[in-house]
Design a protein around this motif. Sequence first.
Motif, mmCIF file in Angstrom:
data_model
loop_
_atom_site.group_PDB
_atom_site.id
_atom_site.type_symbol
_atom_site.label_atom_id
_atom_site.label_comp_id
_atom_site.label_asym_id
_atom_site.label_seq_id
_atom_site.Cartn_x
_atom_site.Cartn_y
_atom_site.Cartn_z
ATOM 1 N N ASN A 31 94.550 -38.483 41.609
ATOM 2 C CA ASN A 31 94.094 -37.251 40.961
ATOM 3 C C ASN A 31 94.259 -36.063 41.902
ATOM 4 O O ASN A 31 94.192 -36.219 43.133
ATOM 5 C CB ASN A 31 92.620 -37.376 40.572
ATOM 6 N N TYR A 32 94.442 -34.886 41.317
ATOM 7 C CA TYR A 32 94.520 -33.653 42.091
ATOM 8 C C TYR A 32 93.594 -32.604 41.482
ATOM 9 O O TYR A 32 93.368 -32.608 40.263
ATOM 10 C CB TYR A 32 95.952 -33.104 42.115
ATOM 11 N N GLY A 33 93.090 -31.734 42.325
ATOM 12 C CA GLY A 33 92.184 -30.726 41.814
ATOM 13 C C GLY A 33 92.230 -29.450 42.631
ATOM 14 O O GLY A 33 92.831 -29.396 43.708
ATOM 15 N N PHE B 275 84.006 -26.494 41.562
ATOM 16 C CA PHE B 275 85.136 -27.062 40.841
ATOM 17 C C PHE B 275 85.824 -26.008 39.991
ATOM 18 O O PHE B 275 85.158 -25.197 39.345
ATOM 19 C CB PHE B 275 84.644 -28.207 39.957
ATOM 20 N N ALA C 272 91.186 -29.876 37.427
ATOM 21 C CA ALA C 272 91.670 -31.167 37.913
ATOM 22 C C ALA C 272 92.686 -31.732 36.942
ATOM 23 O O ALA C 272 92.634 -31.454 35.743
ATOM 24 C CB ALA C 272 90.519 -32.146 38.096
ATOM 25 N N LYS D 167 93.659 -33.054 31.808
ATOM 26 C CA LYS D 167 93.316 -31.865 32.582
ATOM 27 C C LYS D 167 91.896 -31.428 32.250
ATOM 28 O O LYS D 167 91.484 -31.480 31.091
ATOM 29 C CB LYS D 167 94.300 -30.734 32.283
ATOM 30 N N CYS E 116 92.991 -26.909 47.536
ATOM 31 C CA CYS E 116 93.596 -28.013 46.823
ATOM 32 C C CYS E 116 92.956 -29.308 47.321
ATOM 33 O O CYS E 116 92.666 -29.438 48.515
ATOM 34 C CB CYS E 116 95.098 -28.025 47.090
ATOM 35 N N SER F 244 90.451 -38.445 44.135
ATOM 36 C CA SER F 244 89.036 -38.382 43.810
ATOM 37 C C SER F 244 88.589 -39.660 43.108
ATOM 38 O O SER F 244 89.385 -40.475 42.645
ATOM 39 C CB SER F 244 88.763 -37.205 42.879
ATOM 40 N N TYR G 117 85.286 -36.080 39.205
ATOM 41 C CA TYR G 117 86.233 -35.103 39.728
ATOM 42 C C TYR G 117 85.581 -33.734 39.962
ATOM 43 O O TYR G 117 86.094 -32.932 40.729
ATOM 44 C CB TYR G 117 87.395 -34.927 38.745
ATOM 45 N N TYR G 118 84.478 -33.447 39.307
ATOM 46 C CA TYR G 118 83.869 -32.119 39.368
ATOM 47 C C TYR G 118 83.024 -31.944 40.642
ATOM 48 O O TYR G 118 82.562 -30.844 40.927
ATOM 49 C CB TYR G 118 83.001 -31.873 38.133
ATOM 50 N N TRP H 65 86.100 -36.053 46.579
ATOM 51 C CA TRP H 65 87.524 -35.917 46.910
ATOM 52 C C TRP H 65 87.740 -36.261 48.375
ATOM 53 O O TRP H 65 86.965 -35.838 49.248
ATOM 54 C CB TRP H 65 87.993 -34.494 46.616
#
Length: 121
Positions: A31-33, A45, A48, A56, A94, A98, A102-103, A108
Amino acid sequence: QVQLVESGGGLVQAGGSLRLSCAASGRTYGNYGWFRQAPGKEREFVAAIMWIGGYKYYSDSVKGRFTISKDNAKNTVYLQMNSLKPEDTAVYYCAADSSTYYYAADQWRSWGQGIQVTVSS
């Protein structure tokens, strides 16, 4: 471990646009956020994108204005920011890899160095 390098920040007038990029190297799957942190405030946040399904997610404050995307061939994650407001001013980070939550920033494992975005009124 993933190494992340952000670019694309800067100064923009309210109502303008910027696109942030995050180049990833190393173990690039996952995952990326994007998070942001304004002076005197906690890291919050922003958006993500999930490794599985490409789902998303956005914070309420940016929904409809910001778009997260990923170019798998370039191992790069983007944050397109439109209709920018002075309250969007912050250092943007960035993040990669995670858990399900994710929030939450503490979920992460890898972070970029951060990049300044300043929106003038």
